[in-house]
Design an enzyme around this catalytic site. Structure first.
Site, PDB file in Angstrom:
ATOM      1  N   THR A  31      37.409  35.251  46.063  1.00 27.42           N
ATOM      2  CA  THR A  31      37.545  34.497  47.322  1.00 27.42           C
ATOM      3  C   THR A  31      38.545  33.345  47.191  1.00 27.42           C
ATOM      4  OG1 THR A  31      35.121  34.728  47.281  1.00 27.42           O
ATOM      5  CG2 THR A  31      36.092  33.605  49.196  1.00 27.42           C
ATOM      6  N   SER A  42      30.091  37.529  36.504  1.00 24.06           N
ATOM      7  CA  SER A  42      30.670  36.286  37.028  1.00 24.06           C
ATOM      8  C   SER A  42      29.600  35.494  37.795  1.00 24.06           C
ATOM      9  CB  SER A  42      31.848  36.640  37.947  1.00 24.06           C
ATOM     10  OG  SER A  42      32.429  35.487  38.488  1.00 24.06           O
ATOM     11  N   ASN A  51      47.952  29.197  36.138  1.00 29.37           N
ATOM     12  CA  ASN A  51      48.492  28.096  36.940  1.00 29.37           C
ATOM     13  C   ASN A  51      47.448  27.511  37.887  1.00 29.37           C
ATOM     14  OD1 ASN A  51      50.926  28.012  35.688  1.00 29.37           O
ATOM     15  ND2 ASN A  51      51.946  29.364  37.134  1.00 29.37           N
ATOM     16  N   MET A  52      46.613  28.372  38.457  1.00 30.70           N
ATOM     17  CA  MET A  52      45.554  27.845  39.339  1.00 30.70           C
ATOM     18  C   MET A  52      44.610  26.930  38.560  1.00 30.70           C
ATOM     19  SD  MET A  52      44.271  30.780  41.988  1.00 30.70           S
ATOM     20  CE  MET A  52      42.712  30.006  42.396  1.00 30.70           C
ATOM     21  N   HIS A  82      31.101  34.964  53.240  1.00 35.62           N
ATOM     22  CA  HIS A  82      30.355  35.967  52.472  1.00 35.62           C
ATOM     23  C   HIS A  82      29.387  36.713  53.386  1.00 35.62           C
ATOM     24  CE1 HIS A  82      31.929  34.426  48.770  1.00 35.62           C
ATOM     25  NE2 HIS A  82      31.193  33.337  48.717  1.00 35.62           N
ATOM     26  N   ARG A 132      36.708  30.945  35.200  1.00 36.51           N
ATOM     27  CA  ARG A 132      36.023  31.247  33.941  1.00 36.51           C
ATOM     28  C   ARG A 132      36.888  32.145  33.060  1.00 36.51           C
ATOM     29  NH1 ARG A 132      32.425  34.936  31.967  1.00 36.51           N
ATOM     30  NH2 ARG A 132      33.062  36.288  33.682  1.00 36.51           N
ATOM     31  N   LYS A 133      36.990  33.443  33.375  1.00 35.88           N
ATOM     32  CA  LYS A 133      37.796  34.365  32.548  1.00 35.88           C
ATOM     33  C   LYS A 133      38.908  35.020  33.344  1.00 35.88           C
ATOM     34  CE  LYS A 133      35.124  35.436  28.549  1.00 35.88           C
ATOM     35  NZ  LYS A 133      34.485  36.471  27.739  1.00 35.88           N
TER      36      LYS A 133
HETATM   37  P1  A3P Z   1      35.207  35.184  36.489  1.00 36.10           P
HETATM   38  O1  A3P Z   1      33.924  34.410  36.581  1.00 36.10           O
HETATM   39  O2  A3P Z   1      34.985  36.606  36.066  1.00 36.10           O
HETATM   40  O3  A3P Z   1      36.236  34.508  35.668  1.00 36.10           O
HETATM   41  P2  A3P Z   1      35.050  33.776  43.874  1.00 36.10           P
HETATM   42  O4  A3P Z   1      36.210  32.925  44.227  1.00 36.10           O
HETATM   43  O5  A3P Z   1      34.815  34.881  44.863  1.00 36.10           O
HETATM   44  O6  A3P Z   1      33.831  32.964  43.615  1.00 36.10           O
HETATM   45  O7  A3P Z   1      35.418  34.559  42.527  1.00 36.10           O
HETATM   46  C1  A3P Z   1      35.474  33.856  41.296  1.00 36.10           C
HETATM   47  C2  A3P Z   1      36.073  34.768  40.243  1.00 36.10           C
HETATM   48  O8  A3P Z   1      37.474  34.926  40.518  1.00 36.10           O
HETATM   49  C3  A3P Z   1      35.957  34.158  38.860  1.00 36.10           C
HETATM   50  O9  A3P Z   1      35.814  35.274  37.974  1.00 36.10           O
HETATM   51  C4  A3P Z   1      37.311  33.466  38.724  1.00 36.10           C
HETATM   52  O10 A3P Z   1      37.698  33.186  37.417  1.00 36.10           O
HETATM   53  C5  A3P Z   1      38.194  34.535  39.363  1.00 36.10           C
HETATM   54  N1  A3P Z   1      39.513  34.013  39.732  1.00 36.10           N
HETATM   55  C6  A3P Z   1      39.834  32.934  40.468  1.00 36.10           C
HETATM   56  N2  A3P Z   1      41.161  32.770  40.542  1.00 36.10           N
HETATM   57  C7  A3P Z   1      41.710  33.791  39.848  1.00 36.10           C
HETATM   58  C8  A3P Z   1      43.060  34.167  39.542  1.00 36.10           C
HETATM   59  N3  A3P Z   1      44.105  33.465  39.956  1.00 36.10           N
HETATM   60  N4  A3P Z   1      43.246  35.284  38.786  1.00 36.10           N
HETATM   61  C9  A3P Z   1      42.212  36.021  38.334  1.00 36.10           C
HETATM   62  N5  A3P Z   1      40.899  35.693  38.593  1.00 36.10           N
HETATM   63  C10 A3P Z   1      40.668  34.596  39.336  1.00 36.10           C
END
Ligand code: A3P
Length: 299
Positions: free
Chosen positions: A56, A141, A234-235, A111, A260-261
């Protein structure tokens, strides 16, 4: 009730069943949520729909950058602790009213299940981007996010959370129901259906598809900047995009990071063989007539 009042409810972690969906007490008000379906929709409106933990915030960052033609400084607002201030959740208390008078383009994330959403979306007014992620990685996640998010119940252990997720006993409900219902309405709406995995594998193409859905025309350099400022690494460096400045009464930053990952296949580091077999059995039953397949592993 305002979002900040959720603090008072932190220890309740209570999901309130409402029309087949669990809302979070203190964050969502059932009466407010019911009024979302009555909203008037402009052709320029866009809703990003996801089951939690499917990308998201990533999509939020891409869309904000596209609107800003890749200029990351244009979306940096010192008074905002996250991008949610620029692209809020429509279902969170007080956000529906602000949506009504907001200037175009109105971009929101949600959601919610399909039956709560503004009815004109199903008459092809406005646009929808549904981002799906393979549910094993979603589960992992979400497990970690439950430790960080104060409004969600801290899991007893991974196995306990695994069972809750498979029962749909979490905010967002059943992953299977969410994706199947939204996907079955795909052709009623102006919907772009994307997966987290395709964004991981080829972010440039994903950004181009989103750009064309929005009817935006960016130069190659502007597009390259959108991609550059929405990569995981970068984010992570941009506090507003990485959610690291979200107040501690909402996210307990000592328990982990939102970014996180950001990969495919981390479920392999968490699932036991028995959990994997049980998951596959349920997945097969639920999804046997569903026309999509997922990427489960980066290799
Ligand atoms: P992980 O916990 O597996 O790392 P949401 O925004 O729907 O809550 O989703 C969060 C998930 O998206 C997390 O996954 C987060 O690290 C991942 N995420 C956010 N930005 C990302 C990016 N630029 N590239 C890859 N994954 C990203």
């Amino acid at each position: 009730m305002e979002l900040k009042d959720a603090k008072a409810h932190n220890n309740q972690h209570e999901l309130v069943a409402h029309r087949g969906f669990g809302l979070i007490r203190g964050i969502h008000d059932p009466e407010e949520v019911d009024q979302i379906s009555e909203l008037h929709i402009r052709d320029s409106d866009l809703f990003v729909v996801t089951y939690p933990k499917s990308g998201t915030i990533w999509m939020q960052q891409i869309l904000l950058l596209l609107e800003a033609k890749g200029d990351v400084t244009a979306i940096s607002k010192p008074d905002l602790n996250s991008n949610a201030g620029l692209m809020p959740w429509i279902e969170v208390n007080d956000n529906r009213q602000a949506f009504i008078t907001a200037p175009s383009p109105r971009m929101r994330v949600t959601h919610l299940q399909h039956h709560f959403m503004p009815r004109p979306l199903s008459q092809k007014k406005g646009k929808v981007i549904y981002v799906a992620r393979n549910p094993k990685d979603v589960l992992v996640s979400y497990f970690h996010f439950h430790k960080v998010a104060n409004m969600l119940e801290t899991p007893k252990d991974f196995d306990d959370f695994f069972k809750k997720f498979m029962r749909g006993d979490v905010f967002g409900g059943s992953w299977f129901e969410h994706i199947k219902t939204w996907y079955s309405h795909k052709d009623d709406m102006n919907m772009l259906f994307m997966t987290y995995e395709e964004m991981i594998q080829d972010l440039q193409s994903a950004v181009e598809r989103i750009c064309s859905l929005l009817g935006l025309e960016l130069t190659d350099e502007e597009l390259a900047n959108v991609v550059k400022h929405s990569t995981f690494n970068n984010m992570k460096k941009i506090p507003q995009a990485s959610y690291e400045q979200v107040p501690s009464y909402l996210l307990n930053h000592n328990q982990g990071t939102f970014m996180r990952k950001g990969t495919i296949g981390d479920w392999k580091n968490h699932f036991t063989v028995a959990q994997d077999q049980s998951f596959d059995h349920i997945y097969h039953n639920e999804m046997k007539d569903f026309p999509l397949s997922f990427i489960w592993d980066i290799e």
